[in-house]
Design a protein around this motif. Structure first.
Motif, PDB file in Angstrom:
ATOM      1  N   LEU A  40      58.831  14.958  12.773  1.00  0.00           N
ATOM      2  CA  LEU A  40      58.911  14.861  14.229  1.00  0.00           C
ATOM      3  C   LEU A  40      59.490  16.093  14.901  1.00  0.00           C
ATOM      4  CD1 LEU A  40      59.991  11.167  14.750  1.00  0.00           C
ATOM      5  CD2 LEU A  40      57.726  12.156  14.803  1.00  0.00           C
ATOM      6  N   GLY A  41      59.918  17.061  14.158  1.00  0.00           N
ATOM      7  CA  GLY A  41      60.412  18.295  14.747  1.00  0.00           C
ATOM      8  C   GLY A  41      61.813  18.171  15.313  1.00  0.00           C
ATOM      9  N   ALA A  42      62.218  19.212  16.016  1.00  0.00           N
ATOM     10  CA  ALA A  42      63.588  19.289  16.536  1.00  0.00           C
ATOM     11  C   ALA A  42      63.851  18.254  17.624  1.00  0.00           C
ATOM     12  CB  ALA A  42      63.855  20.686  17.067  1.00  0.00           C
ATOM     13  N   GLY A  43      62.868  17.972  18.463  1.00  0.00           N
ATOM     14  CA  GLY A  43      63.062  16.999  19.537  1.00  0.00           C
ATOM     15  C   GLY A  43      63.376  15.607  19.013  1.00  0.00           C
ATOM     16  N   GLY A  44      62.699  15.213  17.954  1.00  0.00           N
ATOM     17  CA  GLY A  44      62.964  13.915  17.355  1.00  0.00           C
ATOM     18  C   GLY A  44      64.342  13.850  16.731  1.00  0.00           C
ATOM     19  N   LYS A  45      64.753  14.935  16.079  1.00  0.00           N
ATOM     20  CA  LYS A  45      66.081  14.969  15.459  1.00  0.00           C
ATOM     21  C   LYS A  45      67.176  14.941  16.522  1.00  0.00           C
ATOM     22  CE  LYS A  45      64.501  17.239  11.323  1.00  0.00           C
ATOM     23  NZ  LYS A  45      64.533  18.408  10.475  1.00  0.00           N
ATOM     24  N   VAL A  46      66.989  15.663  17.611  1.00  0.00           N
ATOM     25  CA  VAL A  46      67.983  15.668  18.687  1.00  0.00           C
ATOM     26  C   VAL A  46      68.098  14.282  19.307  1.00  0.00           C
ATOM     27  CG1 VAL A  46      68.462  16.541  21.018  1.00  0.00           C
ATOM     28  CG2 VAL A  46      67.826  18.121  19.197  1.00  0.00           C
ATOM     29  N   ASP A  70      75.218   2.024  25.880  1.00  0.00           N
ATOM     30  CA  ASP A  70      74.829   2.314  24.503  1.00  0.00           C
ATOM     31  C   ASP A  70      73.441   1.759  24.200  1.00  0.00           C
ATOM     32  OD1 ASP A  70      77.293   3.517  24.021  1.00  0.00           O
ATOM     33  OD2 ASP A  70      78.209   1.618  23.416  1.00  0.00           O
ATOM     34  N   MET A  71      73.190   0.551  24.667  1.00  0.00           N
ATOM     35  CA  MET A  71      71.878  -0.055  24.452  1.00  0.00           C
ATOM     36  C   MET A  71      70.787   0.744  25.155  1.00  0.00           C
ATOM     37  SD  MET A  71      72.874  -4.076  24.731  1.00  0.00           S
ATOM     38  CE  MET A  71      71.190  -4.654  24.635  1.00  0.00           C
ATOM     39  N   GLY A  72      71.084   1.234  26.342  1.00  0.00           N
ATOM     40  CA  GLY A  72      70.109   2.039  27.073  1.00  0.00           C
ATOM     41  C   GLY A  72      69.783   3.337  26.356  1.00  0.00           C
ATOM     42  N   VAL A  73      70.808   4.013  25.840  1.00  0.00           N
ATOM     43  CA  VAL A  73      70.584   5.270  25.116  1.00  0.00           C
ATOM     44  C   VAL A  73      69.804   5.014  23.833  1.00  0.00           C
ATOM     45  CG1 VAL A  73      71.769   7.101  23.849  1.00  0.00           C
ATOM     46  CG2 VAL A  73      72.563   6.464  26.117  1.00  0.00           C
ATOM     47  N   LEU A  74      70.177   3.965  23.092  1.00  0.00           N
ATOM     48  CA  LEU A  74      69.462   3.646  21.856  1.00  0.00           C
ATOM     49  C   LEU A  74      68.012   3.256  22.133  1.00  0.00           C
ATOM     50  CD1 LEU A  74      72.222   1.657  19.985  1.00  0.00           C
ATOM     51  CD2 LEU A  74      71.295   3.871  19.335  1.00  0.00           C
ATOM     52  N   ALA A  75      67.788   2.460  23.175  1.00  0.00           N
ATOM     53  CA  ALA A  75      66.423   2.055  23.511  1.00  0.00           C
ATOM     54  C   ALA A  75      65.587   3.259  23.942  1.00  0.00           C
ATOM     55  CB  ALA A  75      66.441   0.996  24.610  1.00  0.00           C
ATOM     56  N   ALA A  76      66.177   4.147  24.728  1.00  0.00           N
ATOM     57  CA  ALA A  76      65.447   5.344  25.151  1.00  0.00           C
ATOM     58  C   ALA A  76      65.092   6.224  23.958  1.00  0.00           C
ATOM     59  CB  ALA A  76      66.280   6.130  26.160  1.00  0.00           C
ATOM     60  N   ALA A  77      66.027   6.381  23.026  1.00  0.00           N
ATOM     61  CA  ALA A  77      65.744   7.182  21.826  1.00  0.00           C
ATOM     62  C   ALA A  77      64.653   6.526  20.990  1.00  0.00           C
ATOM     63  CB  ALA A  77      67.009   7.358  20.997  1.00  0.00           C
ATOM     64  N   LEU A  78      64.702   5.217  20.874  1.00  0.00           N
ATOM     65  CA  LEU A  78      63.689   4.504  20.095  1.00  0.00           C
ATOM     66  C   LEU A  78      62.313   4.628  20.739  1.00  0.00           C
ATOM     67  CD1 LEU A  78      63.481   2.787  17.561  1.00  0.00           C
ATOM     68  CD2 LEU A  78      63.834   0.784  18.970  1.00  0.00           C
ATOM     69  N   ILE A  79      62.245   4.509  22.045  1.00  0.00           N
ATOM     70  CA  ILE A  79      60.965   4.672  22.752  1.00  0.00           C
ATOM     71  C   ILE A  79      60.439   6.097  22.574  1.00  0.00           C
ATOM     72  CG2 ILE A  79      59.925   4.775  25.055  1.00  0.00           C
ATOM     73  CD1 ILE A  79      61.774   2.395  25.787  1.00  0.00           C
ATOM     74  N   TYR A  80      61.326   7.071  22.721  1.00  0.00           N
ATOM     75  CA  TYR A  80      60.918   8.469  22.566  1.00  0.00           C
ATOM     76  C   TYR A  80      60.407   8.740  21.155  1.00  0.00           C
ATOM     77  CZ  TYR A  80      61.207  13.546  22.357  1.00  0.00           C
ATOM     78  OH  TYR A  80      60.915  14.875  22.173  1.00  0.00           O
ATOM     79  N   LEU A  81      61.137   8.272  20.147  1.00  0.00           N
ATOM     80  CA  LEU A  81      60.714   8.494  18.761  1.00  0.00           C
ATOM     81  C   LEU A  81      59.406   7.779  18.457  1.00  0.00           C
ATOM     82  CD1 LEU A  81      64.173   8.210  16.983  1.00  0.00           C
ATOM     83  CD2 LEU A  81      62.818  10.278  17.318  1.00  0.00           C
ATOM     84  N   THR A  82      59.232   6.578  18.989  1.00  0.00           N
ATOM     85  CA  THR A  82      57.981   5.844  18.777  1.00  0.00           C
ATOM     86  C   THR A  82      56.811   6.590  19.397  1.00  0.00           C
ATOM     87  OG1 THR A  82      59.195   3.767  18.767  1.00  0.00           O
ATOM     88  CG2 THR A  82      56.826   3.633  19.141  1.00  0.00           C
ATOM     89  N   ARG A  83      56.991   7.130  20.580  1.00  0.00           N
ATOM     90  CA  ARG A  83      55.914   7.897  21.220  1.00  0.00           C
ATOM     91  C   ARG A  83      55.610   9.181  20.468  1.00  0.00           C
ATOM     92  NH1 ARG A  83      57.081   6.935  27.646  1.00  0.00           N
ATOM     93  NH2 ARG A  83      56.494   4.743  27.606  1.00  0.00           N
ATOM     94  N   LEU A  84      56.656   9.825  19.925  1.00  0.00           N
ATOM     95  CA  LEU A  84      56.409  11.013  19.112  1.00  0.00           C
ATOM     96  C   LEU A  84      55.573  10.683  17.884  1.00  0.00           C
ATOM     97  CD1 LEU A  84      59.711  13.130  18.942  1.00  0.00           C
ATOM     98  CD2 LEU A  84      57.491  13.831  19.811  1.00  0.00           C
ATOM     99  N   VAL A  85      55.899   9.592  17.216  1.00  0.00           N
ATOM    100  CA  VAL A  85      55.144   9.176  16.031  1.00  0.00           C
ATOM    101  C   VAL A  85      53.700   8.864  16.407  1.00  0.00           C
ATOM    102  CG1 VAL A  85      54.925   7.349  14.301  1.00  0.00           C
ATOM    103  CG2 VAL A  85      57.145   8.370  14.741  1.00  0.00           C
ATOM    104  N   GLN A  86      53.508   8.147  17.512  1.00  0.00           N
ATOM    105  CA  GLN A  86      52.148   7.819  17.947  1.00  0.00           C
ATOM    106  C   GLN A  86      51.369   9.076  18.297  1.00  0.00           C
ATOM    107  OE1 GLN A  86      52.811   5.071  21.130  1.00  0.00           O
ATOM    108  NE2 GLN A  86      53.069   3.322  19.764  1.00  0.00           N
TER     109      GLN A  86
END
Length: 113
Positions: A40-46, A70-86
């Motif tokens: 996923l590159g640097a963006g996914g790791k960050v 905390d839930m908002g940050v985790l959910a946003a990271a999960l959405i971002y990572l899922t979109r990167l994978v897709q």
């Protein structure tokens, strides 16, 4: 303490436990996506490490009994990572540890007619 006060304390406790459980569930999902970080590159790791550090770090936007930030940050990271994978799967570049799920390929990797 009056009965109304006890009811409010119980409701506040239930809400605190529910938000804690929600934050833990999101943290577990984000940690499970760690295996996808190689492709996923640097963006996914960050996004991954930033979300985990924010969740663990004691200084928050909202006090710790309220886990909504905390839930908002985790959910946003999960959405971002899922979109990167897709996006990676759509372009055809899968991470190395992910199996090829394309049914139109044979064992060698060629497209079947």
């Amino acid at each position: 303490m009056s009965r109304q006060a006890w009811v409010l304390v119980v409701i506040a406790g239930i809400l605190a436990i529910a938000t804690l459980v929600g934050a833990v569930v999101l943290a577990v999902r984000v940690v499970r996506t760690r295996r996808l970080l190689t492709g996923l590159g640097a963006g996914g790791k960050v996004a991954f490490y930033g979300a985990l550090i924010y969740t663990i770090f004691p200084v928050d936007v909202l006090p710790d009994p309220i886990y909504l930030d905390d839930m908002g940050v985790l959910a946003a990271a999960l959405i971002y990572l899922t979109r990167l994978v897709q996006k990676r799967r759509a372009t055809g570049s899968q991470p190395a540890d992910q199996p090829d799920t394309n049914p139109d390929r044979d064992r060698v990797g060629r497209r079947m007619p």
